[in-house]
Design a protein around this motif. Sequence first.
Motif, PDB file in Angstrom:
ATOM      1  N   MET A  23      11.778  19.663 -10.066  1.00 41.71           N
ATOM      2  CA  MET A  23      10.990  18.677 -10.686  1.00 41.71           C
ATOM      3  C   MET A  23       9.909  18.215  -9.689  1.00 41.71           C
ATOM      4  O   MET A  23      10.162  17.417  -8.799  1.00 41.71           O
ATOM      5  CB  MET A  23      11.826  17.490 -11.044  1.00 41.71           C
ATOM      6  CG  MET A  23      12.942  17.814 -11.895  1.00 41.71           C
ATOM      7  SD  MET A  23      12.996  16.480 -12.966  1.00 41.71           S
ATOM      8  CE  MET A  23      14.128  16.811 -14.004  1.00 41.71           C
ATOM      9  N   ASP A  24       8.861  18.698  -9.942  1.00 37.79           N
ATOM     10  CA  ASP A  24       7.782  18.347  -9.028  1.00 37.79           C
ATOM     11  C   ASP A  24       6.866  17.308  -9.683  1.00 37.79           C
ATOM     12  O   ASP A  24       7.082  16.862 -10.795  1.00 37.79           O
ATOM     13  CB  ASP A  24       7.038  19.607  -8.602  1.00 37.79           C
ATOM     14  CG  ASP A  24       6.363  20.295  -9.748  1.00 37.79           C
ATOM     15  OD1 ASP A  24       6.534  19.850 -10.885  1.00 37.79           O
ATOM     16  OD2 ASP A  24       5.609  21.239  -9.511  1.00 37.79           O
ATOM     17  N   ASN A  25       5.805  17.015  -9.065  1.00 40.73           N
ATOM     18  CA  ASN A  25       4.895  15.957  -9.513  1.00 40.73           C
ATOM     19  C   ASN A  25       4.171  16.362 -10.796  1.00 40.73           C
ATOM     20  O   ASN A  25       3.865  15.505 -11.625  1.00 40.73           O
ATOM     21  CB  ASN A  25       3.859  15.662  -8.429  1.00 40.73           C
ATOM     22  CG  ASN A  25       4.465  14.865  -7.301  1.00 40.73           C
ATOM     23  OD1 ASN A  25       5.474  14.223  -7.490  1.00 40.73           O
ATOM     24  ND2 ASN A  25       3.846  14.925  -6.144  1.00 40.73           N
ATOM     25  N   THR A  26       3.942  17.583 -10.994  1.00 38.23           N
ATOM     26  CA  THR A  26       3.267  18.051 -12.183  1.00 38.23           C
ATOM     27  C   THR A  26       4.140  17.772 -13.391  1.00 38.23           C
ATOM     28  O   THR A  26       3.647  17.345 -14.450  1.00 38.23           O
ATOM     29  CB  THR A  26       3.011  19.562 -12.093  1.00 38.23           C
ATOM     30  OG1 THR A  26       2.408  19.839 -10.867  1.00 38.23           O
ATOM     31  CG2 THR A  26       2.114  20.034 -13.190  1.00 38.23           C
ATOM     32  N   PHE A  27       5.427  17.965 -13.267  1.00 32.77           N
ATOM     33  CA  PHE A  27       6.344  17.718 -14.367  1.00 32.77           C
ATOM     34  C   PHE A  27       6.317  16.241 -14.734  1.00 32.77           C
ATOM     35  O   PHE A  27       6.278  15.875 -15.900  1.00 32.77           O
ATOM     36  CB  PHE A  27       7.769  18.177 -13.972  1.00 32.77           C
ATOM     37  CG  PHE A  27       8.779  17.838 -15.011  1.00 32.77           C
ATOM     38  CD1 PHE A  27       8.837  18.528 -16.211  1.00 32.77           C
ATOM     39  CD2 PHE A  27       9.691  16.804 -14.813  1.00 32.77           C
ATOM     40  CE1 PHE A  27       9.800  18.200 -17.152  1.00 32.77           C
ATOM     41  CE2 PHE A  27      10.630  16.489 -15.752  1.00 32.77           C
ATOM     42  CZ  PHE A  27      10.692  17.181 -16.945  1.00 32.77           C
ATOM     43  N   TRP A  28       6.393  15.383 -13.723  1.00 35.68           N
ATOM     44  CA  TRP A  28       6.415  13.958 -13.996  1.00 35.68           C
ATOM     45  C   TRP A  28       5.071  13.489 -14.573  1.00 35.68           C
ATOM     46  O   TRP A  28       5.017  12.607 -15.444  1.00 35.68           O
ATOM     47  CB  TRP A  28       6.768  13.155 -12.740  1.00 35.68           C
ATOM     48  CG  TRP A  28       8.218  13.309 -12.395  1.00 35.68           C
ATOM     49  CD1 TRP A  28       8.744  13.926 -11.345  1.00 35.68           C
ATOM     50  CD2 TRP A  28       9.286  12.832 -13.164  1.00 35.68           C
ATOM     51  NE1 TRP A  28      10.096  13.886 -11.362  1.00 35.68           N
ATOM     52  CE2 TRP A  28      10.465  13.190 -12.522  1.00 35.68           C
ATOM     53  CE3 TRP A  28       9.451  12.138 -14.368  1.00 35.68           C
ATOM     54  CZ2 TRP A  28      11.736  12.901 -12.974  1.00 35.68           C
ATOM     55  CZ3 TRP A  28      10.736  11.848 -14.785  1.00 35.68           C
ATOM     56  CH2 TRP A  28      11.833  12.229 -14.103  1.00 35.68           C
ATOM     57  N   ALA A  29       3.977  14.069 -14.170  1.00 39.45           N
ATOM     58  CA  ALA A  29       2.680  13.732 -14.717  1.00 39.45           C
ATOM     59  C   ALA A  29       2.618  14.150 -16.179  1.00 39.45           C
ATOM     60  O   ALA A  29       2.060  13.422 -17.031  1.00 39.45           O
ATOM     61  CB  ALA A  29       1.572  14.418 -13.930  1.00 39.45           C
ATOM     62  N   PHE A  30       3.228  15.310 -16.498  1.00 41.10           N
ATOM     63  CA  PHE A  30       3.277  15.790 -17.860  1.00 41.10           C
ATOM     64  C   PHE A  30       4.104  14.849 -18.713  1.00 41.10           C
ATOM     65  O   PHE A  30       3.732  14.509 -19.838  1.00 41.10           O
ATOM     66  CB  PHE A  30       3.824  17.220 -17.902  1.00 41.10           C
ATOM     67  CG  PHE A  30       3.990  17.733 -19.306  1.00 41.10           C
ATOM     68  CD1 PHE A  30       2.872  18.049 -20.090  1.00 41.10           C
ATOM     69  CD2 PHE A  30       5.253  17.882 -19.886  1.00 41.10           C
ATOM     70  CE1 PHE A  30       3.039  18.515 -21.372  1.00 41.10           C
ATOM     71  CE2 PHE A  30       5.405  18.347 -21.171  1.00 41.10           C
ATOM     72  CZ  PHE A  30       4.292  18.662 -21.920  1.00 41.10           C
ATOM     73  N   ILE A  31       5.281  14.405 -18.209  1.00 41.79           N
ATOM     74  CA  ILE A  31       6.163  13.501 -18.948  1.00 41.79           C
ATOM     75  C   ILE A  31       5.429  12.171 -19.184  1.00 41.79           C
ATOM     76  O   ILE A  31       5.509  11.604 -20.281  1.00 41.79           O
ATOM     77  CB  ILE A  31       7.484  13.275 -18.162  1.00 41.79           C
ATOM     78  CG1 ILE A  31       8.269  14.557 -18.060  1.00 41.79           C
ATOM     79  CG2 ILE A  31       8.328  12.183 -18.762  1.00 41.79           C
ATOM     80  CD1 ILE A  31       8.901  15.019 -19.343  1.00 41.79           C
ATOM     81  N   ALA A  32       4.706  11.673 -18.183  1.00 37.49           N
ATOM     82  CA  ALA A  32       3.974  10.407 -18.309  1.00 37.49           C
ATOM     83  C   ALA A  32       2.885  10.554 -19.363  1.00 37.49           C
ATOM     84  O   ALA A  32       2.655   9.642 -20.177  1.00 37.49           O
ATOM     85  CB  ALA A  32       3.376  10.012 -16.973  1.00 37.49           C
ATOM     86  N   LEU A  33       2.247  11.716 -19.415  1.00 36.44           N
ATOM     87  CA  LEU A  33       1.200  11.961 -20.393  1.00 36.44           C
ATOM     88  C   LEU A  33       1.785  11.979 -21.796  1.00 36.44           C
ATOM     89  O   LEU A  33       1.225  11.400 -22.726  1.00 36.44           O
ATOM     90  CB  LEU A  33       0.473  13.267 -20.088  1.00 36.44           C
ATOM     91  CG  LEU A  33      -0.654  13.647 -21.053  1.00 36.44           C
ATOM     92  CD1 LEU A  33      -1.774  12.637 -21.027  1.00 36.44           C
ATOM     93  CD2 LEU A  33      -1.138  15.032 -20.774  1.00 36.44           C
ATOM     94  N   VAL A  34       2.946  12.622 -21.968  1.00 34.48           N
ATOM     95  CA  VAL A  34       3.585  12.701 -23.278  1.00 34.48           C
ATOM     96  C   VAL A  34       4.012  11.313 -23.711  1.00 34.48           C
ATOM     97  O   VAL A  34       3.829  10.920 -24.887  1.00 34.48           O
ATOM     98  CB  VAL A  34       4.780  13.681 -23.232  1.00 34.48           C
ATOM     99  CG1 VAL A  34       5.624  13.597 -24.507  1.00 34.48           C
ATOM    100  CG2 VAL A  34       4.295  15.078 -23.037  1.00 34.48           C
TER     101      VAL A  34
END
Length: 159
Positions: free
Chosen positions: A1-12
């Motif tokens: 789980m990197d930062n890109t994943f968390w940015a994606f989750i925040a966007l969703v």
Amino acid sequence: MDNTFWAFIALVIFLGLIWYLKVPSKMGKSLDSRAERIRTEIEEARELKEEAKQQLAEYQRRRREAEQEAKDIVAAAKREAELMLDEARRKNEDYVARRTAMAESKIGQAEQDAVAEVRASAVNLAVAASARIIAERNSGGASGQFIDQSIGEVRKRLN
């Protein structure tokens, strides 16, 4: 789980929250109401523009009427002034004519008086001379009385 994943989750989550709160429809309604308000303001501006044109035309018409009325007033004043001037000239001419006629009448009367006075003086002188001549020629009592009557009658007729 990197930062890109968390940015994606925040966007969703963000997009879900926006969809849940119905932000697009609210934005559409807001834009629609704003567009309607702008259309209303444009329509009011057109109406105001038409009203302004009508008022301008009315004011121009009134200005033309006022100018025409002013011209009419000036023309009437000129006509009245000319009439007054003509009347004053006529009265002045009548006055001069009356004064001239009166002066001529006085002159004529003075001439007549002078002629009458000269005649009266001439008659008186002629009668006096005649009386002296007759008295010198006829120095008598009864004839003197007759002569005095004749001289008085001559004076009455000549004067």
